[in-house]
Design a protein around this motif. Structure first.
Motif, short mmCIF file in Angstrom:
data_model
loop_
_atom_site.label_atom_id
_atom_site.label_comp_id
_atom_site.label_asym_id
_atom_site.label_seq_id
_atom_site.Cartn_x
_atom_site.Cartn_y
_atom_site.Cartn_z
N SER A 396 -8.28 7.82 -85.91
CA SER A 396 -6.95 8.46 -86.35
C SER A 396 -5.92 7.19 -86.00
CB SER A 396 -6.54 9.58 -85.88
OG SER A 396 -6.22 9.60 -84.74
N THR A 437 -9.43 16.33 -73.25
CA THR A 437 -10.16 15.82 -74.53
C THR A 437 -11.10 16.87 -74.91
OG1 THR A 437 -10.09 13.46 -73.42
CG2 THR A 437 -11.93 14.10 -74.88
N TRP A 449 -17.05 15.16 -83.78
CA TRP A 449 -15.71 14.91 -83.65
C TRP A 449 -14.97 15.06 -82.37
CZ3 TRP A 449 -12.71 18.91 -82.14
CH2 TRP A 449 -13.08 20.04 -82.38
N TRP A 450 -13.99 14.28 -82.02
CA TRP A 450 -13.17 14.50 -80.81
C TRP A 450 -11.84 14.16 -80.75
CZ3 TRP A 450 -10.36 10.92 -78.24
CH2 TRP A 450 -10.84 9.22 -78.75
N PHE A 451 -10.92 14.88 -79.73
CA PHE A 451 -9.56 14.40 -80.09
C PHE A 451 -9.02 14.56 -78.56
CE2 PHE A 451 -9.26 18.92 -80.41
CZ PHE A 451 -8.22 19.40 -79.37
N ASN A 452 -8.07 13.59 -78.22
CA ASN A 452 -7.31 13.72 -76.91
C ASN A 452 -5.61 13.82 -76.86
OD1 ASN A 452 -5.76 11.69 -74.68
ND2 ASN A 452 -7.54 12.76 -73.75
N LEU A 464 -1.65 11.98 -79.55
CA LEU A 464 -2.86 12.41 -80.23
C LEU A 464 -3.71 11.19 -80.77
CD1 LEU A 464 -4.85 14.70 -81.49
CD2 LEU A 464 -3.58 14.39 -83.33
N ASN A 465 -4.90 11.23 -80.33
CA ASN A 465 -5.85 10.28 -80.80
C ASN A 465 -7.24 11.26 -81.13
OD1 ASN A 465 -5.46 7.05 -80.17
ND2 ASN A 465 -4.54 8.25 -78.47
N ALA A 466 -7.69 11.15 -82.35
CA ALA A 466 -8.81 11.71 -82.98
C ALA A 466 -9.74 10.85 -83.54
CB ALA A 466 -8.18 12.64 -84.10
N GLU A 467 -11.17 11.17 -83.49
CA GLU A 467 -12.00 10.77 -84.10
C GLU A 467 -13.19 11.54 -84.74
OE1 GLU A 467 -14.15 6.34 -82.86
OE2 GLU A 467 -14.86 7.99 -81.68
N MET A 474 -12.51 13.43 -89.49
CA MET A 474 -11.51 12.84 -88.76
C MET A 474 -10.22 13.56 -89.44
SD MET A 474 -8.49 10.78 -88.73
CE MET A 474 -8.88 9.63 -89.90
N ARG A 478 -7.50 15.73 -87.18
CA ARG A 478 -6.38 15.29 -87.15
C ARG A 478 -5.19 16.01 -87.42
NH1 ARG A 478 -5.11 10.89 -91.15
NH2 ARG A 478 -4.63 12.64 -92.27
#
Length: 490
Positions: A396, A437, A449-452, A464-467, A474, A478
């Protein structure tokens, strides 16, 4: 002397000094900081014969020469002999600190606008000086002197010397000794220096300005003229609008790739032959592969550091190549600490800072650029195809949201996504290394998927960082998390 109302807490940050000139930073303030740096870092580190020593470099900002002279005066007032290397990139100063084996200070405000300047300080061998490794003590001592209206004389009354030394050729020679660019296919590369220090170092390292031999590179320069007012665009390639000129120029010139440096040239951003950005995570993985191979050939276990918001592809590719990935918090001091404690060969951040054991574990954008050039020149595919190997997932980018209570908002998000996962029988991995995370491994129901979420240290923001495994995944993650953060999905 500067009025005692100056508050250094507003300019001395977690990792460096940064402020506007002259209202926050002027010669008197900087002289006091220089003297405090001598007392806290330089003098305690000095051992053996001769006088204590330090090295100073500066960027192209109009205020840099005057401020660096004042800092040198502060050092000399405590009996420190000062070597001034003049115009250089930040990694050029780190080189000088490592090459000479003495503490150093770089005058730069990196990518900040023209009215700013700052100081990045290091111990001998480019070891970092941050809030937990001396910077707080420097601030407190300098503040005490400023409040008193006077910097007292040094202990033994000796005044150090100030001389000049040109280390540009030595810097260029050292970098060339680490990456061989002579044997690959010729490449055309557009380099956008943004009127920053890349316009000084690129001709020396990649060209012949330092008296070194020509490389098989056809360099097309953009904004190589040193100008700290940044007349063309800000020297901050992390902002997409500042990459637009490079993205247009690469296909216009039929170039193989483009490189963009920030103001002090310690970060490097890459675009492919189409003008499309190559993510810093992909660059991290690409360089890691080369450094891992070198470690394996030497019979050593390769350790590579990556921060927690690089792509999930980075640790996967490190492990697949026989390396040991080590995850760390965001921030250069954490990376450097881990580089040292783990004996890591390389480290990469999402912000395009790249760290090399062979460069005193410090960050250097130019060395990372040379690895990308070598990786491309050693095979026949275009960079877009080469980079695709390292860009398995969709990210993202960092998205900021203003919130009243970052901690409470974070917990609300964690509770909501955990409740949803439990209801669907899905497993989540949650850690709190830096913020929080949340990782969802691929399952029969959902792709990976993941986000921090991380709170800003200085502003009421959540980052926010998402992948995700693909664009749709994503985007869904997000938007779901952003809705929770901003109170749209309760």
């Amino acid at each position: 002397m500067t009025a005692p109302t100056r508050n250094l807490s507003s300019v001395i940050k977690a990792y460096d000094v940064r402020g506007t000139v002259p209202d926050q930073l002027d010669a008197d303030v900087v002289r006091a900081i220089g003297a405090a740096f001598a007392e806290v870092v330089v003098l305690p580190e000095h051992a053996g014969e001769g006088s204590p020593k330090a090295v100073i470099g500066y960027d192209m900002r109009p205020s840099s020469p005057e401020l660096s002279r004042a800092f040198a005066d502060g050092l000399a007032s405590r009996g420190v002999d000062v070597t001034v290397i003049g115009l250089c990139s930040t990694d050029g100063l780190y080189f000088a600190s490592g090459f000479l084996g003495i503490p150093g200070a770089m005058f730069t405000a990196s990518h900040n606008p023209a009215r700013y300047n700052g100081i990045k300080m290091c111990r001998a061998a480019a070891r970092p000086v941050g809030q937990d490794s001396g910077l707080t003590a420097v601030r407190e001592l300098a503040q005490r002197w400023l409040d008193a209206g006077e910097v007292p004389a040094g202990g033994d009354g000796r005044v150090g010397t100030v001389d000049e030394q040109d280390l540009l050729k030595a810097y260029a020679h050292h970098l060339r000794s680490l990456v061989d660019l002579t044997g690959g296919r010729p490449l055309k590369v557009v380099i956008d220096a943004g009127n920053g220090m890349g316009g000084f170092t690129a001709p020396a390292v990649l060209g012949t300005d330092a008296g070194l031999g020509a490389l098989p590179l056809d360099v097309v320069p953009l904004y190589f003229e040193l100008d700290g007012t940044f007349p063309n665009h800000e020297a901050n390639p992390l902002d997409p609008k500042n990459l637009l000129d490079l993205q247009r120029a690469v296909p216009q010139h039929g170039a193989d790739l483009g490189l963009a440096f920030d103001g002090d040239a310690d970060r490097c951003f890459v675009v492919d032959e189409k003008g499309d950005p190559v993510s810093p995570s992909a660059v991290t993985a690409m360089v890691a592969r080369r450094e891992i191979a070198k470690e394996v050939r030497a019979g050593r276990e390769p350790v590579v550091i990556h921060n927690l918001i690089t792509s999930r592809a980075v640790p996967e590719l490190i492990a697949a190549d026989g390396g040991k990935p080590v995850r760390t918090r965001v921030g250069h001091s954490f990376i450097k600490e881990q580089m040292a404690s783990e004996g890591a060969v390389f480290g990469g951040e999402h912000s395009a800072h790249y760290y090399f054991r062979e460069f005193w574990s410090a960050d250097t954008g130019m060395l990372a650029a040379m690895h990308v050039l070598a990786a491309l020149a050693e095979q026949d595919r275009p960079l877009s195809e080469l980079a695709a190997e390292y860009e398995k997932y969709v990210a993202s980018g960092e998205i900021n949201s203003t919130v009243d209570d970052a901690a409470a908002t974070t917990e609300r998000v964690v509770a909501a996504v955990s409740e949803r996962a439990a209801a669907e029988g899905e497993e989540l991995e949650i850690d709190r290394l830096d913020g929080v995370t949340v990782f969802h491994p691929a399952s029969a129901k959902e792709p990976m998927w993941w986000f921090n979420l991380r709170a800003s240290n200085t502003e009421p923001l959540l980052r926010l960082n998402a992948e995700g495994a693909d664009e749709a995944t994503m985007t869904q993650v997000r938007d779901r998390v952003l809705g929770l953060v901003r109170g749209e999905n309760r």
